[in-house]
Design an enzyme around this catalytic site. Structure first.
Site, PDB file in Angstrom:
ATOM      1  N   ARG A 107       0.886  -1.184   0.000  1.00  0.00           N
ATOM      2  CA  ARG A 107       0.000   0.000   0.000  1.00  0.00           C
ATOM      3  C   ARG A 107       0.908   1.214   0.000  1.00  0.00           C
ATOM      4  O   ARG A 107       1.706   1.407   0.921  1.00  0.00           O
ATOM      5  CB  ARG A 107      -0.918  -0.012   1.225  1.00  0.00           C
ATOM      6  N   GLN A 137     -10.023  -4.100  -3.627  1.00  0.00           N
ATOM      7  CA  GLN A 137     -11.349  -3.644  -3.186  1.00  0.00           C
ATOM      8  C   GLN A 137     -12.421  -3.996  -4.226  1.00  0.00           C
ATOM      9  O   GLN A 137     -13.480  -4.529  -3.894  1.00  0.00           O
ATOM     10  CB  GLN A 137     -11.314  -2.119  -2.967  1.00  0.00           C
ATOM     11  N   ASP A 220     -17.212   7.069  -1.796  1.00  0.00           N
ATOM     12  CA  ASP A 220     -16.020   6.909  -0.954  1.00  0.00           C
ATOM     13  C   ASP A 220     -15.756   8.267  -0.301  1.00  0.00           C
ATOM     14  O   ASP A 220     -16.399   9.267  -0.648  1.00  0.00           O
ATOM     15  CB  ASP A 220     -14.841   6.455  -1.844  1.00  0.00           C
TER      16      ASP A 220
HETATM   17  N1  NVA Z   1      -9.976   6.434  -1.463  1.00  0.00           N
HETATM   18  C1  NVA Z   1      -9.589   6.053  -0.117  1.00  0.00           C
HETATM   19  C2  NVA Z   1      -9.781   4.584   0.056  1.00  0.00           C
HETATM   20  C3  NVA Z   1      -9.419   4.070   1.428  1.00  0.00           C
HETATM   21  C4  NVA Z   1      -9.594   2.570   1.524  1.00  0.00           C
HETATM   22  C5  NVA Z   1      -8.139   6.445   0.127  1.00  0.00           C
HETATM   23  O1  NVA Z   1      -7.323   6.272  -0.782  1.00  0.00           O
HETATM   24  O2  NVA Z   1      -7.837   6.940   1.209  1.00  0.00           O
HETATM   25  N1   CP Z   2     -11.204  -0.419   2.231  1.00  0.00           N
HETATM   26  C1   CP Z   2      -9.945  -0.486   2.710  1.00  0.00           C
HETATM   27  O1   CP Z   2      -8.985  -0.742   1.975  1.00  0.00           O
HETATM   28  O2   CP Z   2      -9.836  -0.289   4.046  1.00  0.00           O
HETATM   29  P1   CP Z   2      -8.485  -0.063   4.868  1.00  0.00           P
HETATM   30  O3   CP Z   2      -7.955   1.298   4.488  1.00  0.00           O
HETATM   31  O4   CP Z   2      -8.912  -0.122   6.304  1.00  0.00           O
HETATM   32  O5   CP Z   2      -7.513  -1.136   4.518  1.00  0.00           O
END
Ligand code: NVA
Ligand code: CP
Length: 307
Positions: A107, A137, A220
């Protein structure tokens, strides 16, 4: 002998429809065994390295629990605890880590970071979210839709709010599965033109028009991780892009509501929608576990057909 390069899941379009059909079949089978408390451990003695440069609840727990349930182990590497935080090049981290483990989940921020890692990795690399995409996701979300409503082919998805990484991944999935995405964002927050595939995506200025007759309404957070400095400005700009009961009434009466979570009730979604009868957000979250177990099995062991 030259080893063949590993498969990676860096964006949704890396896999074919046939591969997704296989993953859904395996997800169903793995989930059913898990629910019956039957051990299934094809990844004994295998190791997953998880690199987190951003916060996570679902991705962290689903990958770590999933790897353990499959018989393997997961190592969590937060950026601050690794030499990445002291400037070690991502290419060197990839070369080293991929000599020690069997699969890597990352990530991070720019998509180019995960692409550089993958280019120097001996083992499969999975995108656990970048600024550009969140393919795990949408894998879980599509599986969740199919579980509740059957095939998504020919259906209409309404995306309300920020045209972010999750939205961009829905747009990649649309041509592969043959559904349409109607995207509604405030002016100034529209999608980059290159992401709009005219056959499977249409833009709606009005969020109500985007929801009209939709089979799935999804949204989102208004401010994704990495964009926190824009938070106050975004709250003002997105005020009319909240999914509330009025918007849900525009959709098909059997429409589902999805949100990848975490959610901000009263911002992008009203509490009575996310906590209401059309919401399947907890199933989406749970299916991250089962779908990613299928993905780990596929990337590490190859194609295993029904046992
Ligand atoms: N669009 C959000 C998704 C979190 C799972 C982000 O990137 O913070
Ligand atoms: N939806 C999702 O990826 O959640 P987290 O940020 O908690 O991993």
């Amino acid at each position: 002998m030259v080893a063949s390069p590993p498969r990676h899941f860096l964006q949704f379009s890396d896999f074919s429809r046939d591969e997704f059909d296989h993953l859904f079949e395996r997800t169903r089978w793995i989930k059913s065994r898990f629910k019956n408390y039957e051990l299934y451990q094809p990844l004994r003695d295998r190791t997953l390295a998880m690199v987190f440069e951003k916060a996570s609840t679902r991705t962290r727990v689903s990958f770590e629990a999933g790897m353990n349930q499959l018989g393997g182990i997961a190592i969590n590497l937060n950026r601050g605890d690794t030499q990445l935080s002291r400037g070690e090049p991502i290419e060197d981290v990839a070369r080293v880590v991929s000599r020690m483990v069997d699969v890597v989940m990352i990530r991070t921020f720019e998509q180019s970071i995960i692409e550089r890692f993958a280019a120097h990795s001996r083992v499969p690399v999975i995108n656990g979210l970048t600024n550009a995409y969140h393919p795990c996701q949408i894998l879980a979300d599509l599986y969740t839709y199919v579980e509740h409503r059957g095939s998504i082919s020919g259906r209409t998805v309404a995306w309300i709010g920020d045209a972010n990484n999750v939205c961009a991944t829905w747009l990649q999935a649309a041509p592969i599965f043959g559904f349409t995405v109607r995207v509604s964002t405030p002016p100034g927050y529209r999608l980059p033109a290159g992401l709009l595939d005219a056959r499977h995506c249409m833009y709606c200025d009005d969020p109500a028009a985007a929801c009209e007759g939709a089979d799935l309404v999804t949204t989102d957070v208004w401010t994704s991780m990495g964009f926190e400095a824009e938070n106050e400005e975004r709250k003002r700009a997105f005020e009319d892009w909240r999914v509330d009961a009025d918007l849900m009434r525009r959709a098909h009466r059997d429409a589902l509501f999805m949100h990848c979570l975490p959610a901000h009730r009263g911002e992008e979604v009203a509490a009575d929608v996310i906590d209401g009868p059309q919401s399947v957000v907890w199933d989406e979250a749970e299916n991250r576990l089962h779908a990613q177990k299928a993905l780990l099995e596929y990337l590490v062991c190859g194609r295993i057909d029904a046992s």
